[in-house]
Write a protein that holds these residues in place. Structure first.
Motif, PDB file in Angstrom:
ATOM      1  N   THR A 458       0.857  -1.338   0.008  1.00  0.00           N
ATOM      2  CA  THR A 458       0.002  -0.010   0.074  1.00  0.00           C
ATOM      3  C   THR A 458       0.751   1.101  -0.060  1.00  0.00           C
ATOM      4  O   THR A 458       2.202   1.170   0.048  1.00  0.00           O
ATOM      5  CB  THR A 458      -0.892  -0.015   1.137  1.00  0.00           C
ATOM      6  N   LEU A 585      -4.734   4.460  -6.102  1.00  0.00           N
ATOM      7  CA  LEU A 585      -4.874   5.739  -5.587  1.00  0.00           C
ATOM      8  C   LEU A 585      -4.376   6.770  -6.873  1.00  0.00           C
ATOM      9  O   LEU A 585      -5.059   7.718  -7.261  1.00  0.00           O
ATOM     10  CB  LEU A 585      -4.069   5.927  -4.345  1.00  0.00           C
ATOM     11  N   TRP A 595      -1.230   2.162  -4.503  1.00  0.00           N
ATOM     12  CA  TRP A 595      -2.505   1.439  -3.967  1.00  0.00           C
ATOM     13  C   TRP A 595      -2.818   1.900  -2.462  1.00  0.00           C
ATOM     14  O   TRP A 595      -1.929   2.475  -1.780  1.00  0.00           O
ATOM     15  CB  TRP A 595      -2.288   0.017  -4.003  1.00  0.00           C
ATOM     16  N   PRO A 596      -4.123   2.154  -2.348  1.00  0.00           N
ATOM     17  CA  PRO A 596      -4.528   2.669  -0.733  1.00  0.00           C
ATOM     18  C   PRO A 596      -4.340   1.724   0.248  1.00  0.00           C
ATOM     19  O   PRO A 596      -4.013   0.575   0.032  1.00  0.00           O
ATOM     20  CB  PRO A 596      -6.049   2.896  -1.176  1.00  0.00           C
ATOM     21  N   ASN A 597      -4.247   2.212   1.652  1.00  0.00           N
ATOM     22  CA  ASN A 597      -4.313   1.528   2.692  1.00  0.00           C
ATOM     23  C   ASN A 597      -5.513   0.527   2.805  1.00  0.00           C
ATOM     24  O   ASN A 597      -5.475  -0.414   3.468  1.00  0.00           O
ATOM     25  CB  ASN A 597      -4.050   2.123   3.799  1.00  0.00           C
ATOM     26  N   ASP A 599      -9.588   0.097   0.910  1.00  0.00           N
ATOM     27  CA  ASP A 599     -10.466   0.400  -0.217  1.00  0.00           C
ATOM     28  C   ASP A 599     -12.074  -0.231   0.264  1.00  0.00           C
ATOM     29  O   ASP A 599     -12.076  -1.452   0.707  1.00  0.00           O
ATOM     30  CB  ASP A 599     -10.136  -0.327  -1.082  1.00  0.00           C
TER      31      ASP A 599
END
Length: 720
Positions: A458, A585, A595-597, A599
């Motif tokens: 992430t 992201l 990438w997000p932490n 979702d």
């Protein structure tokens, strides 16, 4: 009322071979057509005609065709060309005495005449708006009440005529001689099957000189052998149809039993041992969504509605002989340690063009790091060619004693997300050299996942990600398609169907849904939804392990107190799974996706079939909005849309070397413009426009750009 049908109404309706719901519907239609009184106060009586069109040497179906009664009515005052109820007969396609298709090959209509009238008639089919029309051939004059070579009946009271079969026989036969069934014993039922392989003949995949057509299925058939070989019918000169038909006899006491079947064809001498081509059930014959034609064994001699093999009509467009290149990169599988060609793992490309052969290896091309195969395909332009990639793992992968063993390894079929886990569809064009690829790159990616679709960590460098999925189960509470959902008592589970995601999360995946098997209780508990308050909304929060792929194909299942499990989705095409994507992201740099932490996946609404598929991210391979590229291009170009096929949105990119007046339009296959996406001056650079086809029907569409003197067109496929 005179009932001239020798069986009761319910039995007659079952002759159509449809399921119980279709039979119930048709019963209402048929009984509604039977007058309740013997004679109306105006002196007229009703006569109901029912004709079976299976003996017509053409593709007469409910969609696009019309059936009418032609002829004359002899009344007390002379001959007239219309019924007392006003419908005209005549002897051409202008007749208005239309019959209604009530299922399969059966057509029916009820009209009124004066008691004592004689009806002299034939049936006629036509295609409205064209010159295509044909009436029946003649009958024996001796059987006709007026000595004509037509059908004939004197009607004295309300009458339901027996089922009549279209006469395509020369020599003026008896009216009763047209049924297509073969010889049978007194206690047997004859079932008649018919299929059109004209498309396969025209495109060269079926050779009438060396191949045969047959039927396989459940009783009275067999899935492993072909115990009914169909006969080739004689077709009119110049026809592109190739009809094959035949009947099989079953004991009368088997009536009402369920039956599934498929048409197949192959080389005659090894039809049971060699490679065969399988038909797929289409929507009209496949209510279960499992790819089979689904029906019941009829109550009496019956015809099952003819169909086009693989749902394909004989071609009307240009036929092209092309070399089609298939190439697939399996780098994603290699990164996760589930593919190694040095151990004996290999890739095949089964499809409609090779009988869905899963055992023949593609060739590995080291320069392109892709597995490749080429096939000579003769097809019409616009044909949809179904295929998939398939992994053949070395035997050591399944040996628990081997260091190469992979636990929970599923079957080798890919689950291409852009196609909802269903068959890939390649739209054939008019080029002699063609390539089936992803993203216009010249190569496909296994599961439609390019390297950019792998989540390795992430934005904060975490090796896990919190993912939330919600589903509205309201439609399941009131469904009539299956046993309804009880939100207060039933348990609801996510059933992961994408093998790679399942392997990275320790979830058993497979066609037999192994997660419900004994020993997998812990895995099952990890995918159980939780009800939100007293609503029909359910939520699942998962801590997924990285690395993994960013798409999840799944169905949902609810389990009742007695252990009954109800699971949605089925079949082989788009709609068999839900598909959801973890969105990046930042995808501005395809080589460094962020990438997000955590979702929240796009919410899901329960449906029994036709599960929805979220469009895939572009992964930075194309822009997601109309904006200029940073580099100055030096040539015009119209790029492949992405995704393709799509539902309902896709992105179309084009490149301009200088500012130009641009018109970007979308057309249907009839050449009608259905959308104008750009109409004005655009600056130099690469632009991407989003096209939303929510209001359009599924099918092939052409998009065309005109910029100054430059013009280019491409095709795309909308699949809903």
């Amino acid at each position: 009322m005179k009932m001239m049908i020798p069986i009761d109404a319910t039995s007659w309706l079952r002759r159509i071979g449809g399921g119980s719901m279709l039979g119930l519907f048709l019963m209402v239609v048929a009984l509604g057509a039977m007058p309740a009184q013997a004679q109306a106060q105006d002196g007229t009586v009703a006569v109901t005609f029912t004709v079976n069109t299976v003996t017509i040497p053409d593709t007469v179906r409910a969609d696009g065709y019309r059936l009418t009664v032609n002829g004359q009515v002899k009344t007390a005052s002379g001959q007239v060309g219309e019924f007392a109820s006003g419908e005209t007969l005549g002897w051409d396609a202008n007749a208005t005495a239309e019959l209604t298709n009530i299922g399969g090959d059966y057509w029916q209509g009820t009209f009124r005449v004066n008691a004592g009238d004689t009806i002299l008639y034939k049936y006629r089919w036509d295609v409205p708006g064209t010159s295509r029309t044909q009436d029946e051939k003649g009958f024996a004059e001796a059987e006709n009440p007026a000595g004509w070579d037509t059908r004939g009946i004197v009607v004295t009271e309300d009458t339901v005529l027996p089922v009549e079969y279209w006469n395509n026989t020369d020599g003026k036969p008896s009216q009763a001689d047209q049924a297509p069934y073969g010889a049978k014993e007194e206690d047997e039922i004859s079932l008649f099957f018919r299929v059109n392989v004209g498309a396969q003949v025209q495109t060269g995949s079926f050779n009438p000189e060396t191949m045969v057509v047959g039927v396989r299925g459940t009783y009275p058939f067999d899935w492993g052998t072909t115990n009914l070989i169909l006969d080739a019918e004689e077709m009119p000169e110049g026809s592109r149809n190739a009809m094959y038909s035949g009947s099989i006899n079953v004991p009368a006491d088997s009536a009402g039993n369920p039956m599934k079947f498929k048409f197949v064809f192959g080389v005659a001498e090894n039809i049971d041992t060699g490679t065969i081509s399988w038909d797929n059930g289409d929507d009209a014959f496949n209510p279960d969504g499992d790819g089979n034609n689904t029906t019941v064994i009829a109550q009496s001699d019956s015809t099952y509605a003819f169909k086009f093999f693989e749902g394909r009509r004989p071609p009307t467009a240009e036929i092209v002989d092309a070399n089609v290149q298939f190439a697939v990169n399996v780098g994603v599988l290699e990164e996760f340690g589930v593919f190694n060609r040095n151990l004996g793992d290999f890739v095949s490309v089964p499809g409609a063009f090779n009988g869905w052969d899963t055992g023949t290896s593609m060739a590995y091309n080291e320069a392109f790091d892709a597995w490749t195969s080429s096939f000579n395909i003769v097809e019409e332009v616009g044909a949809r060619i179904a295929y998939k990639y398939f992994i053949n793992w070395d035997e050591s992968r399944f040996d628990e004693e081997s260091e190469n063993f992979i636990p929970n390894l599923p079957g080798g079929w890919e689950e291409p997300g852009v196609f909802g886990g269903g068959d890939r569809i390649y739209v054939f064009n008019n080029e002699t050299e063609q390539t089936a690829d992803d993203f216009g790159s010249g190569v496909s990616f296994f599961n439609n996942i390019p390297p950019q679709g792998i989540i390795r960590e992430t934005i904060d460098g975490n090796s896990t990600m919190t993912v939330t999925l919600t589903i509205d189960m309201g439609p399941a509470v009131t469904t009539e398609d299956t046993e309804p959902f009880d939100p207060a008592n039933d348990k609801l589970y996510l059933v992961v169907q994408t093998p790679l995601f399942g392997l990275t999360q320790g979830l058993p995946v497979g066609d037999d849904n192994p997660i419900f098997e004994e020993g997998n209780e812990e895995a099952l508990a990890s995918v159980e939804f939780t009800r939100v308050g007293e609503t029909n909304i359910f939520e699942l929060v998962q801590e997924i392990q990285l690395p993994t792929e960013n798409h999840i194909g799944f169905t949902v299942a609810y389990v009742k107190d007695d252990g009954t499990r109800v699971q949605n989705g089925d079949g082989f095409a788009m709609g068999r799974r839900y598909y959801r994507y973890i969105e990046p992201l930042d995808a501005s740099d395809p080589d460094d996706i962020i990438w997000p932490n955590e979702d929240e996946l796009l919410p899901v609404t329960w449906t029994w079939r036709d599960l929805d598929v979220q469009p895939a991210p572009t992964y930075g391979l194309t822009e997601t909005s109309v904006e200029e590229s940073l580099e100055q291009p030096n040539a015009y170009a119209l790029h492949n849309n992405f995704p393709n096929p799509f539902n309902p949105t896709t992105n179309i990119s084009f490149t301009l070397p200088m500012a130009e007046n641009v018109q970007l339009s979308v057309y249907n296959v009839l050449g009608q413009r259905v959308a104008t996406l750009v109409d004005g001056v655009m600056s130099a650079g690469t632009h991407t426009v989003n096209f939303n086809a929510a209001d359009l029907a599924s099918g092939v569409y052409l998009y065309q750009i005109r910029a100054g003197s430059f013009s280019q067109s491409r095709t795309m496929m909308l699949v809903k």
